[in-house]
Design an enzyme around this catalytic site. Sequence first.
Site, PDB file in Angstrom:
ATOM      1  N   GLU A 145      -6.949  -7.633  -0.604  1.00 12.88           N
ATOM      2  CA  GLU A 145      -7.462  -7.675   0.769  1.00 12.88           C
ATOM      3  C   GLU A 145      -8.949  -7.359   0.720  1.00 12.88           C
ATOM      4  O   GLU A 145      -9.343  -6.243   0.360  1.00 12.88           O
ATOM      5  CB  GLU A 145      -6.744  -6.643   1.640  1.00 12.88           C
ATOM      6  CG  GLU A 145      -5.248  -6.879   1.736  1.00 12.88           C
ATOM      7  CD  GLU A 145      -4.541  -5.861   2.638  1.00 12.88           C
ATOM      8  OE1 GLU A 145      -5.226  -5.100   3.355  1.00 12.88           O
ATOM      9  OE2 GLU A 145      -3.297  -5.822   2.602  1.00 12.88           O
ATOM     10  N   GLU A 155       0.802  -1.219   0.000  1.00 10.17           N
ATOM     11  CA  GLU A 155       0.000   0.000   0.000  1.00 10.17           C
ATOM     12  C   GLU A 155       0.846   1.285   0.000  1.00 10.17           C
ATOM     13  O   GLU A 155       0.852   2.043   0.980  1.00 10.17           O
ATOM     14  CB  GLU A 155      -0.973   0.017   1.187  1.00 10.17           C
ATOM     15  CG  GLU A 155      -2.084  -0.997   1.041  1.00 10.17           C
ATOM     16  CD  GLU A 155      -3.217  -0.803   2.048  1.00 10.17           C
ATOM     17  OE1 GLU A 155      -2.998  -0.150   3.087  1.00 10.17           O
ATOM     18  OE2 GLU A 155      -4.314  -1.309   1.794  1.00 10.17           O
TER      19      GLU A 155
HETATM   20  C1  GAL Z   1      -4.686  -2.439   4.767  1.00 11.61           C
HETATM   21  C2  GAL Z   1      -3.281  -2.979   4.975  1.00 11.61           C
HETATM   22  C3  GAL Z   1      -3.265  -4.199   5.867  1.00 11.61           C
HETATM   23  C4  GAL Z   1      -4.130  -3.968   7.072  1.00 11.61           C
HETATM   24  C5  GAL Z   1      -5.528  -3.641   6.612  1.00 11.61           C
HETATM   25  C6  GAL Z   1      -6.497  -3.443   7.750  1.00 11.61           C
HETATM   26  O1  GAL Z   1      -4.681  -1.081   4.539  1.00 11.61           O
HETATM   27  O2  GAL Z   1      -2.661  -3.308   3.754  1.00 11.61           O
HETATM   28  O3  GAL Z   1      -1.945  -4.470   6.264  1.00 11.61           O
HETATM   29  O4  GAL Z   1      -3.606  -2.921   7.820  1.00 11.61           O
HETATM   30  O5  GAL Z   1      -5.501  -2.471   5.867  1.00 11.61           O
HETATM   31  O6  GAL Z   1      -7.780  -3.140   7.275  1.00 11.61           O
END
Ligand code: GAL
Length: 638
Positions: A315, A144
């Site tokens: 994610e 990110e």
């Molecule tokens: C994303 C990040 C992850 C975790 C997640 C939590 O922004 O890549 O490592 O922090 O959010 O929602």
Amino acid sequence: MKPELGACYYPEHWPEAMWAEDAARMIATGLTWVRIGEFAWSRMEPQPGNLQLDWLDRAIETLGSAGLKVVLGTPTATPPRWMIDKHADMLAVDEHGHPRKFGSRRHYCFSHKGYIDECSRIARIMAERYGRNPHVAAWQIDNEYGCHDTTVSYSVPSLQAFRHWLADQYGSVEALNTAWGNVFWSMEYASFDEIDLPNQTVTEPNPAHVLAFRRFSSDQVAAFNKAQVNVLRQLTDAPLLHNYMGRVLNFDHFEVGANLDIATWDSYPIGFLSDRLEDDDAHKIAFLQQGDPDMQAFHHDLYRAVGYGRWWVMEQQPGPVNWAPFNPAPLPGMVRLWSLEAVAHGAEVVSYFRWRQAPFAQEQMHAGLLTPNNRPTPALSEARQTADILSELGEVLQVQARVAILFDYASDWAWAAQPQGAGFDYFRLVFSAYRALRRAGLSVDIVSKHDISGQYDLILAPGLATIDQDLERRLQEACKLAILGPRSGAITHDFQIPDTGRPGLGALDCEVDLVETLPPTVERPVQGGGAALHWVDRLSGSAADLLSFEDGTPALKGNSGLWYLAGFPDETLWDRIILMAAEQTGLRVQTMPPGLRMRETADHVFLINYNADPVIWDRKTVPGCDVAILKRNPPGQI
Ligand code: GAL
């Protein structure tokens, strides 16, 4: 390619004895991908040069031999504590001049040469060891970029690199002075070495200076990424990817994406609704446990473009997150809905964050597919259901949409540098256009100004800061009708009002004579319905007035192929404009019920119901929080 599912997993967080059981359970859930490693530097190299990779060998072997394909992350978003002692000046510096300290993540400056070399070094060590490992099927570089507002840094390395960048861009300081208009307020420089970063000035800095710094900062992200790409390419043939974010525009994702094989992004629909959208409370309450019906789809379409066709959700939110102002749980069905919606937009993989909730540290309140003590959460069974649906569905082929939106990161930087009106925001404007297209039942492509390939009925390019003749021509060649404005063609590359006037189009006699901005409670009504908000370009010229404000001034001017829109439209005005555009171009539109969205693929129509209650549409009932997947029959038609 058949869409697949995965999970983000942190073997270093759990006893090794659990890994095999976790892997077997992932397979039983229908997952085929697992991402690991992206924050594990302190375990890979606890002291400088002391490499401890045996545990990672075993983790990859355990997961891979269970049948999972591994995405291996380079751990460069989390340099270990010793790194700060080695490179004391590697921390990014905030706009107040304070270093951003160790103790969370992303504590580095993109311009720090020593840190870039450390990243190349660890990437090389990993790629030499795992580049040909049959279980490692993709690589994620860093994590990110830009998260936690980390693209811009006011550090000494950044300042030095900025001066070089400026010298490269402008050749002479005289050229820079002219381009920026530094005669204003006696801001002229005698050499590049006199130029500082645009923070801590008494009042606002020159917007040309700010925009140049934003461009530079974006280039630094692309260069940082490229350094690891160069290392990995020599040692692996597996695809390289990065996980981008929702409504983070602080670097040009198209530039980074050009060096990678796949774009991925991190989709947190409920977090985004409360944290990243300007909508009123009624909207936020209606979709509190579902997320906004267009926010995910917008990013799916954006990242399909950033990935030049190939993209994943890396994610996917599985339950309450920990970082939004309020963190409600998804309604039953939503995790499945989000997953299937991503597939409808062309995702090759949807991967859940995270496999199991961490019992410690910053994200201990963030749900996973399993609780910290290993009990299933509702998302686990929705993942399983999704896997079953996907195996029946087979391949989901994308088709080119009939309409496109031109998205331009630099326009966001420009308008952030000089907003002029508090309610005017580039993303907000573009997203309002996207929502209007989706309310009309349209599937949408997103294009960049460098790559407007394809033939469309309609292209919308709201808020596009700079337009030259070449872009105007390419836009017109790519569609039957292009709609520009408001605030389009409003500045040159160096943030000056073009000497041809605004928007300076060759093909449309339409000129912006003055600009007004409005407070949030004031609207400028349009004859026949709808209104402009936030921003109004006062237009003149011989092009036909297609719509007028109630005071008689033009709200929309145009000819057969090009329209210019004077204001930031409210929903009613956008809907009218899309209808008018459909009439002119022969585009087929329909009015979708609120919260129901449609996405067409080559063989299917996906009806996606973000409402808690069922919706009947076209004689078909779509249950609340669910997706109806209809076969297109005959193929290629609804
Ligand atoms: C994303 C990040 C992850 C975790 C997640 C939590 O922004 O890549 O490592 O922090 O959010 O929602």
